[in-house]
Enzyme design. Structure first.
Site, PDB file in Angstrom:
ATOM      1  N   VAL A 108      39.440  48.458   6.569  1.00 44.02           N
ATOM      2  CA  VAL A 108      39.914  47.205   6.672  1.00 44.02           C
ATOM      3  C   VAL A 108      39.552  46.410   5.439  1.00 44.02           C
ATOM      4  CG1 VAL A 108      39.249  44.832   7.762  1.00 44.02           C
ATOM      5  CG2 VAL A 108      39.560  46.957   9.178  1.00 44.02           C
ATOM      6  N   ASP A 127      29.333  47.373  -0.181  1.00 45.82           N
ATOM      7  CA  ASP A 127      29.226  48.407   0.806  1.00 45.82           C
ATOM      8  C   ASP A 127      28.535  49.367   0.285  1.00 45.82           C
ATOM      9  OD1 ASP A 127      29.857  50.713   2.229  1.00 45.82           O
ATOM     10  OD2 ASP A 127      31.792  49.950   3.104  1.00 45.82           O
ATOM     11  N   ARG A 188      33.742  42.562  14.074  1.00 49.56           N
ATOM     12  CA  ARG A 188      33.013  42.468  15.235  1.00 49.56           C
ATOM     13  C   ARG A 188      31.973  41.287  15.249  1.00 49.56           C
ATOM     14  NH1 ARG A 188      36.127  45.440  17.215  1.00 49.56           N
ATOM     15  NH2 ARG A 188      35.986  47.519  18.088  1.00 49.56           N
ATOM     16  N   ASP A 212      37.942  35.692  14.563  1.00 47.52           N
ATOM     17  CA  ASP A 212      38.578  36.373  15.656  1.00 47.52           C
ATOM     18  C   ASP A 212      37.757  36.909  16.886  1.00 47.52           C
ATOM     19  OD1 ASP A 212      41.341  37.019  17.111  1.00 47.52           O
ATOM     20  OD2 ASP A 212      40.756  39.042  16.105  1.00 47.52           O
ATOM     21  N   GLU A 217      31.760  37.823  24.244  1.00 50.58           N
ATOM     22  CA  GLU A 217      33.116  37.652  24.340  1.00 50.58           C
ATOM     23  C   GLU A 217      33.499  38.088  25.757  1.00 50.58           C
ATOM     24  OE1 GLU A 217      35.104  40.437  21.823  1.00 50.58           O
ATOM     25  OE2 GLU A 217      34.756  39.122  20.057  1.00 50.58           O
ATOM     26  N   HIS A 236      40.194  37.267  19.797  1.00 52.97           N
ATOM     27  CA  HIS A 236      40.296  38.586  19.238  1.00 52.97           C
ATOM     28  C   HIS A 236      41.525  39.477  19.559  1.00 52.97           C
ATOM     29  CE1 HIS A 236      37.143  42.313  19.540  1.00 52.97           C
ATOM     30  NE2 HIS A 236      38.357  42.545  18.956  1.00 52.97           N
ATOM     31  N   ILE A 237      42.516  38.787  18.788  1.00 54.32           N
ATOM     32  CA  ILE A 237      43.849  39.307  18.746  1.00 54.32           C
ATOM     33  C   ILE A 237      44.349  40.212  17.777  1.00 54.32           C
ATOM     34  CG2 ILE A 237      44.505  37.537  20.378  1.00 54.32           C
ATOM     35  CD1 ILE A 237      45.696  36.100  17.927  1.00 54.32           C
TER      36      ILE A 237
END
Length: 237
Positions: A108, A127, A188, A212, A217, A236-237
């Site tokens: 991502v 990262d 997340r 999102d 949730e 969360h789409i």
């Protein structure tokens, strides 16, 4: 059954695995935090998933959320509902020629960086599991977490949920962001502490957020996050 094919909506718990003879779980999607991997390993059950399957979709949505916050889409819509026009909407701020930080530079994160190249943005990436060569195709610069927090105009979460990333965007992290910075989380929810984010928005420690995903949730309809003009939220789409 021989194979359980599922999305993240179903929790495959230790009880599910131990009380059945289910030999294999096939998770559609990138994250596998809904499957008890420790129990699966102990019981000898196979878990398969599809990393990268929807990475471009998530990356595009991240950029869409960033633009929506920066270009004041929500305040603009609210102004129309109140019978107001453009002079009563705050001035938008650009994405072009700004510094964007990406936390998590996997499937991502790299695609987010590629899309932001079109805005001539400077990309800083954090990262600990990638190497400098992994940024060659995107022009991103690998830096430490402190540098990302203190140097960016926008902070975008591209990481998966692990024990390391859970709650990593906490009160301290949000306070260290510049006050004009925008936070975007398309991956997340539990990576960002919800209470800390609400406090940061109330205090003006950050300028806005595009979300999102959420720590809880579905997000309750009375969540304080939905009360901020500079928060753009999707389910969360």
């Amino acid at each position: 059954i021989d194979v359980l094919v599922t999305t993240s909506r179903l929790k495959v718990t230790r009880r599910v695995l131990s009380e059945t003879d289910l030999p294999m779980v096939a998770k559609v999607g990138t994250g596998i935090d809904n499957v008890d991997l420790e129990a699966a390993a102990e019981l000898g059950r196979t878990v398969a998933y599809t990393p990268g399957l929807n990475a471009l979709s998530v990356a595009e949505h991240a950029v869409a959320l960033l633009l929506a916050v920066r270009r004041n889409l929500r305040p603009g819509r609210l102004a129309l509902e109140d019978g107001k026009w453009r002079d009563e909407v705050p001035s938008a701020t650009p994405v072009t020629d700004t510094t964007c930080g990406i936390v998590g530079f996997g499937n991502v994160g790299r695609r987010i960086a590629q899309l932001l190249n079109g805005f001539d943005a400077e990309i800083l990436a954090y990262d600990p599991y990638v190497h400098d060569i992994d940024t060659d195709l995107t022009g991103a610069e690998l830096v430490d977490f402190d540098t990302v927090l203190e140097s960016v105009d926008s902070l975008i979460i591209g990481a998966e949920l692990t024990d390391e990333t859970r709650g990593m965007i906490d009160r301290d992290a949000l306070e260290r962001l510049p006050s004009h910075a925008v936070l975007v989380n398309p991956t997340r929810g539990p990576i960002v502490e919800a209470d800390a984010l609400i406090e940061a928005l109330e205090a003006g420690d950050i300028a806005g957020a595009g979300l999102d995903v959420f720590e809880e949730e579905p997000l309750p309809s009375d969540s304080p996050l939905l009360s901020f003009d500079r928060v753009v939220a999707t389910p969360h789409i």
